[in-house]
Design a protein around this motif. Sequence first.
Motif, PDB file in Angstrom:
ATOM      1  N   GLU A   1       0.779  -1.335  -0.124  1.00  0.00           N
ATOM      2  CA  GLU A   1      -0.069   0.085  -0.026  1.00  0.00           C
ATOM      3  C   GLU A   1       0.699   1.122  -0.047  1.00  0.00           C
ATOM      4  O   GLU A   1       1.947   1.158   0.522  1.00  0.00           O
ATOM      5  N   GLY A   2       0.690   2.130  -0.788  1.00  0.00           N
ATOM      6  CA  GLY A   2       1.233   3.403  -0.916  1.00  0.00           C
ATOM      7  C   GLY A   2       2.322   3.242  -2.123  1.00  0.00           C
ATOM      8  O   GLY A   2       2.944   4.434  -2.326  1.00  0.00           O
ATOM      9  N   GLY A   3       2.203   2.265  -2.675  1.00  0.00           N
ATOM     10  CA  GLY A   3       3.187   1.829  -3.990  1.00  0.00           C
ATOM     11  C   GLY A   3       4.697   1.641  -3.542  1.00  0.00           C
ATOM     12  O   GLY A   3       5.747   1.689  -4.482  1.00  0.00           O
TER      13      GLY A   3
END
Length: 443
Positions: free
Chosen positions: A204-206
């Motif tokens: 999550e968040g890349g």
Amino acid sequence: MSTTIIRRRLIPAVLFSVILSSLHIQPNASAASLLPASGGRESAPSVYAAESSLSLVSSASQEEEVQLKLNAQSAVLIDAETGRVLYGKNEKAVRPMASTTKIMTCILVLENGNPEDEIVVSSYAAGQPKVHLGAPAGRRFRVGDLLYSLMLESHNDSAVMLAEYVAGDVKTFANMMNQKAGELGCEDTWFITPNGLDAKETAEGGEEKIHSTTARDLAVIMSYCAWKSPKSKEFLEITGTQNYYFTDLDGKGSYSCVNHNAFLNMMDGVLSGKTGFTGGAGYSYVAAMEEGGRRYVVALLGCGWPPHKTYKWTDAQTLYRYGLEEYHKEELKRPGRLEGIPVKGGIPEDGSIDGQAVLELTAGQGERGEALVKEGEQVEVTAALPEYVAAPVERGQAVGKLIYSLGDTTICTEPVYAAEDVKAIDYQWCVRRVVEMFYCHGR
């Protein structure tokens, strides 16, 4: 009216007014309003305005750092009871950990499953690469049997079967692994697979994540598995078994498992361990040992690549011998008399109006235990106490703690108690004191 009589009437009245004013007590105050703002007895310790730390024993100066000859890119020896690093080499470097992953898989299955339950092999599990059990999809197994397959032979398909059994799918099980790692304080660990095969994903968040840990985190996880989990006994029984044989529930196939943890027979006191290898991780290893009440964990990452398969045994022996030779158990010594702390709104011991009530303290009377130390090290004892407590205080009330530590590692804590009762100043006490002063002055 004579001057003497006027003075006798004015003096107690003035004193009484001053006392009540200083204590912020109104003549018609209710019993509840006379209690401390913190709520009195129910908020023990009553007030922790600002915790102060008093060092009671100084630490010895650090000795010159020891350099051991190790093959591993990352290595650590820890005190399993406290997590203190006894020796480290790049122990905080993040690296792949291969099949040492399976210690986490095993303990989660033990904690969340039942060895007598049935597992049906899925097509996804059946497709896992070697090293594998090789069972076809649809075959049925007992959970307990697959745990031996997982830990002795390091079968990748058994890891997936067990993960799917506990969580429904591998991704959900990996989330459970990461949650447990977080609970253990392993902030530099990230699980993607239950078997340790090299893997990466976008979190999550890349953020790009790889299946990885540190030597220190891996050692902490093994400490939990071997001694601190409610299923540690079962974990040690499985991982300490040399040979195991089982069949599937339909009797269609038979399977024999041999423990590949050769370190079990190399040194006395080795209780458990798990090997691992992938092209990305190299050889990895983690082991738990206990001797004479001393509990150690060794963790090795990047400990050579083929043909150097035996490097891990050499490094493990080097670290374990270092722990045995350099560290010993020492009883924790309780400090002498603790300095008392002020009691706000408390009746002074001498009963004087302008005196300060001081609470005498005592440390816990239970077992303090022992610390694993090396020559020249000294345990530091810190008293973490409030600046004051609010009256009333009851004998035996907890007011703080003693912290026993070595460097940044807390060995244990011990409660500090009130050694006596201290009553609160109230309206009735003020009246009595004024009356006493009036008669004393009159004489």
